[in-house]
Scaffold this motif. Structure first.
Motif, short mmCIF file in Angstrom:
data_model
loop_
_atom_site.label_atom_id
_atom_site.label_comp_id
_atom_site.label_asym_id
_atom_site.label_seq_id
_atom_site.Cartn_x
_atom_site.Cartn_y
_atom_site.Cartn_z
N THR A 112 -67.85 -65.52 -57.44
CA THR A 112 -67.39 -65.46 -55.84
C THR A 112 -68.44 -65.58 -55.92
O THR A 112 -69.45 -64.51 -55.79
N CYS A 113 -69.31 -66.58 -54.77
CA CYS A 113 -70.07 -66.86 -54.29
C CYS A 113 -70.88 -66.31 -53.63
O CYS A 113 -69.41 -66.15 -52.11
N SER A 114 -71.40 -65.59 -52.93
CA SER A 114 -71.86 -64.34 -51.83
C SER A 114 -71.62 -65.99 -50.75
O SER A 114 -72.44 -66.93 -50.94
N LYS A 115 -71.75 -64.99 -49.26
CA LYS A 115 -71.85 -66.10 -47.96
C LYS A 115 -73.85 -66.43 -47.99
O LYS A 115 -74.18 -65.36 -48.37
N GLY A 116 -73.87 -67.55 -47.53
CA GLY A 116 -74.70 -68.28 -47.29
C GLY A 116 -75.74 -69.12 -49.03
O GLY A 116 -76.14 -69.96 -48.45
N SER A 117 -74.67 -68.90 -49.69
CA SER A 117 -74.19 -69.64 -50.91
C SER A 117 -74.69 -71.57 -50.78
O SER A 117 -73.06 -71.35 -49.65
N SER B 34 -76.84 -64.72 -55.85
CA SER B 34 -75.86 -64.61 -55.69
C SER B 34 -74.27 -64.79 -55.58
O SER B 34 -73.81 -65.17 -54.64
N CYS B 35 -74.30 -63.90 -56.70
CA CYS B 35 -72.58 -64.46 -57.19
C CYS B 35 -71.91 -62.78 -58.20
O CYS B 35 -73.07 -62.54 -58.52
N SER B 36 -70.40 -63.09 -58.26
CA SER B 36 -69.82 -61.43 -58.65
C SER B 36 -68.62 -62.11 -59.59
O SER B 36 -68.18 -62.93 -59.41
N MET B 37 -69.19 -61.91 -60.94
CA MET B 37 -68.37 -62.38 -62.34
C MET B 37 -66.72 -61.71 -62.89
O MET B 37 -67.44 -60.44 -62.17
N SER B 38 -65.82 -62.06 -62.59
CA SER B 38 -65.24 -61.01 -63.37
C SER B 38 -64.36 -61.29 -64.48
O SER B 38 -64.25 -63.08 -64.12
#
Length: 228
Positions: A52-57, A35-39
């Protein structure tokens, strides 16, 4: 040089889903691998990786990693969003004042009765146009005015209209036979004798002249061709 914001880099990403930029691997931290987005971006020889970790991680925020040591920097947790203040309750609508009752209408004034017509004086003279008068009407459908009876003539008893008028002591009775009766016209009757005067037959209507034939309609000239 590698600047990492919340990412694991280098050998920490072995065996995990990762990306590469400038020859350096970077991946989401182990606390939120799914549950993470990378750039990433690179300016000169400086590569910046952001995860960026999504909500709930269990792990959120920014983590700095040195390319030399590969050790993660201390985690900076994001402050929770402030809760919104509850909406103020709306004031109740003011109660409308009751409407004033409609004023009652005044009753209509009573109309005075129509004055009764004075009785006609007895007729001293009778002028008859096409009627039988006096005793000639005994046993037949008749009317009376000024004390004098009048009725349709015997030639058209069922297809006749009657009317009368009186001016002073002169009563005038009028009887008109309908079309198709054997007796039409005006008959003068004296009140003294009661004998009908000679009958004056109506002259037939003149026949209309035939309509002249209509002239033929003029032929229209052909239209000029439209200019090209």
């Amino acid at each position: 040089k590698v600047v990492s914001h919340g990412c694991d880099t280098g050998s920490s990403c072995d065996g995990r889903s990762s990306s590469q930029s400038g020859g350096v691997s970077y991946c989401c931290p182990s606390a939120c691998p799914s549950s993470c987005s990378m750039s990433s971006s690179q300016t000169g020889d400086v590569m910046t990786a952001t995860c960026t970790c999504s909500k709930g991680s269990t792990r959120t925020g920014l983590v700095g990693t040195s390319a030399a040591s590969g050790a993660p920097a201390p985690m900076h947790f994001m402050a929770p969003f402030p809760s919104m203040a509850p909406m103020p309750s709306m004031a109740p609508m003011p109660t409308m004042a009751p409407m004033a009752p409609m004023p009652s209408m005044a009753p209509m004034p009573t109309m005075a009765p129509f004055p009764s017509m004075p009785p006609s004086p007895p007729a001293g003279k009778v002028v008859s146009h096409g009627c039988d008068t006096g005793s000639s009407c005994d046993g037949r459908s008749s009317s009376q005015s000024g004390g004098v009876s009048y009725c349709c003539p015997s030639a058209c008893p069922s297809s006749c209209s009657m009317s009368s008028s009186q001016t002073g002591d002169v009563m005038t009775a009028t009887c008109t036979c309908s079309k198709g009766s054997t007796r039409t016209g005006l008959v003068g009757t004296s009140a003294a004798s009661g004998a009908p005067a000679p009958m004056h037959f109506m002259a037939p209507f003149p026949s209309m002249a035939p309509m002249p034939p209509m002239a033929p309609m003029p032929t229209m000239a052909p239209m000029a061709p439209m200019p090209s």
